[in-house]
Design a protein around this motif. Sequence first.
Motif, mmCIF file in Angstrom:
data_model
loop_
_atom_site.group_PDB
_atom_site.id
_atom_site.type_symbol
_atom_site.label_atom_id
_atom_site.label_comp_id
_atom_site.label_asym_id
_atom_site.label_seq_id
_atom_site.Cartn_x
_atom_site.Cartn_y
_atom_site.Cartn_z
ATOM 1 N N GLU A 139 -12.225 -9.729 5.147
ATOM 2 C CA GLU A 139 -11.508 -10.509 4.761
ATOM 3 C C GLU A 139 -10.527 -10.979 6.106
ATOM 4 O O GLU A 139 -10.512 -9.789 7.047
ATOM 5 C CB GLU A 139 -10.330 -10.079 4.348
ATOM 6 C CG GLU A 139 -10.381 -9.842 2.671
ATOM 7 C CD GLU A 139 -9.918 -10.175 1.643
ATOM 8 O OE1 GLU A 139 -8.792 -10.174 1.913
ATOM 9 O OE2 GLU A 139 -9.987 -10.444 0.668
ATOM 10 N N GLU A 140 -9.891 -12.145 5.870
ATOM 11 C CA GLU A 140 -9.532 -12.390 7.168
ATOM 12 C C GLU A 140 -8.587 -12.451 7.989
ATOM 13 O O GLU A 140 -7.530 -11.750 6.281
ATOM 14 C CB GLU A 140 -9.574 -14.179 8.259
ATOM 15 C CG GLU A 140 -10.525 -14.661 7.968
ATOM 16 C CD GLU A 140 -10.532 -16.013 8.427
ATOM 17 O OE1 GLU A 140 -9.296 -16.464 9.549
ATOM 18 O OE2 GLU A 140 -11.828 -17.015 7.738
ATOM 19 N N PRO A 141 -8.243 -11.493 8.782
ATOM 20 C CA PRO A 141 -6.067 -10.724 8.636
ATOM 21 C C PRO A 141 -5.561 -11.759 8.010
ATOM 22 O O PRO A 141 -5.230 -13.428 7.892
ATOM 23 C CB PRO A 141 -5.805 -10.918 10.275
ATOM 24 C CG PRO A 141 -7.408 -11.288 11.163
ATOM 25 C CD PRO A 141 -8.353 -11.737 10.354
ATOM 26 N N ASP A 142 -4.502 -11.350 7.442
ATOM 27 C CA ASP A 142 -3.088 -12.187 6.806
ATOM 28 C C ASP A 142 -1.466 -11.649 7.500
ATOM 29 O O ASP A 142 -1.758 -10.327 7.327
ATOM 30 C CB ASP A 142 -3.556 -11.972 5.337
ATOM 31 C CG ASP A 142 -2.297 -13.084 4.757
ATOM 32 O OD1 ASP A 142 -1.668 -13.057 5.120
ATOM 33 O OD2 ASP A 142 -2.588 -12.465 3.662
ATOM 34 N N MET A 143 -0.945 -12.726 8.197
ATOM 35 C CA MET A 143 0.104 -11.729 8.416
ATOM 36 C C MET A 143 1.268 -11.495 7.231
ATOM 37 O O MET A 143 1.679 -10.609 7.634
ATOM 38 C CB MET A 143 0.704 -13.199 9.650
ATOM 39 C CG MET A 143 0.505 -14.085 10.290
ATOM 40 S SD MET A 143 1.672 -13.560 11.775
ATOM 41 C CE MET A 143 2.907 -15.204 11.840
ATOM 42 N N HIS A 144 1.160 -12.166 6.269
ATOM 43 C CA HIS A 144 1.645 -11.543 5.176
ATOM 44 C C HIS A 144 1.470 -9.794 4.713
ATOM 45 O O HIS A 144 1.841 -9.064 3.915
ATOM 46 C CB HIS A 144 1.618 -12.187 3.747
ATOM 47 C CG HIS A 144 2.606 -13.741 4.496
ATOM 48 N ND1 HIS A 144 3.452 -13.671 5.001
ATOM 49 C CD2 HIS A 144 1.756 -14.858 4.424
ATOM 50 C CE1 HIS A 144 3.464 -15.148 4.868
ATOM 51 N NE2 HIS A 144 2.146 -16.018 5.614
ATOM 52 N N GLU A 145 0.203 -9.952 4.863
ATOM 53 C CA GLU A 145 -0.312 -8.732 4.573
ATOM 54 C C GLU A 145 -1.176 -7.902 5.590
ATOM 55 O O GLU A 145 -2.406 -7.267 5.731
ATOM 56 C CB GLU A 145 -1.417 -8.369 3.168
ATOM 57 C CG GLU A 145 -1.001 -8.440 1.779
ATOM 58 C CD GLU A 145 -2.272 -8.829 0.818
ATOM 59 O OE1 GLU A 145 -3.096 -7.565 0.836
ATOM 60 O OE2 GLU A 145 -2.218 -9.701 0.367
ATOM 61 N N PRO A 146 -0.790 -7.060 5.922
ATOM 62 C CA PRO A 146 -0.977 -6.629 7.580
ATOM 63 C C PRO A 146 -1.536 -5.487 7.175
ATOM 64 O O PRO A 146 -1.058 -4.534 6.702
ATOM 65 C CB PRO A 146 0.280 -6.391 8.142
ATOM 66 C CG PRO A 146 1.112 -6.813 7.620
ATOM 67 C CD PRO A 146 1.027 -6.626 6.242
ATOM 68 N N SER A 147 -3.111 -5.284 8.114
ATOM 69 C CA SER A 147 -3.626 -4.550 7.699
ATOM 70 C C SER A 147 -4.772 -4.628 9.484
ATOM 71 O O SER A 147 -5.432 -5.330 9.845
ATOM 72 C CB SER A 147 -5.465 -4.773 6.627
ATOM 73 O OG SER A 147 -5.804 -5.626 6.771
ATOM 74 N N GLY A 148 -5.353 -3.283 9.543
ATOM 75 C CA GLY A 148 -6.400 -2.971 10.713
ATOM 76 C C GLY A 148 -7.662 -3.942 10.287
ATOM 77 O O GLY A 148 -8.113 -3.894 8.779
#
Length: 236
Positions: A139-148
């Motif tokens: 998955e691409e990074p998502d500002m609303h669901e911060p994850s490494g």
Amino acid sequence: MSDHPLVIFTPSGKRGRFPVGTPVLTAARKLGVDLDSVCGGRGICSKCQVAPSYGDFPKHGVTVREDALSEWNAVEARYDRVRGLKKGRRLGCQATVQGDIVIDVPAESQVHRQVVRKAASDRPIVMDPATRLVFVEVEEPDMHEPSGDFERLRSALKDQWQIENVTAGLPLMRKLQPVLRKGKWQVTVALHQAQGSDAMRILDIWPGLHEGGIYGLAIDLGSTTIAAHLCDLSDG
Ligand code: FES
């Protein structure tokens, strides 16, 4: 004729001058030529067999006359009668140098020749490599669901391959970020599972579908022989 004729051994190319009457085996030993002998020159093992060559050898700068070696002697004649000597062969411990000579040491007379000792057998082998390649879409990074990045790679492995309990070392972590972006969130990982363990370790990662193959080396370390077997881990 020189009283120290030139003796040239092939395939080693080693050469030297020896007094007339020197046994070929002695010349070979002095030059460090790989010529076998088990009986110590007694004319019974035939391990010292050589193949003399006659004629012109411009490459070596010599002409070999028919009488460059001593005549066939009684020991060679007896060996030939009892066990048989191949045509053109002489026993290196019996034949002595009389003139310039080119002597080939056949493979079977070399101590360090390569020997294939094991017969091939048809044995079914079940593929179960400890390391395998797995392609995943992360998955691409998502500002609303911060994850490494590593967190999302782990969950992709879990969702798409049901692979859990994945770890990775620092060198892998260093390349994770650029490789994920280069592969546009599609990557191939090399996963290693140690025997008897549930844990998987990511050994390497490539952008997109990695088509460079994956190989393993099986090494059998014996008391006299080391054998290595290179194996394609994708199809055995
Ligand atoms: S060394 Fe054994 S036959 Fe020559």
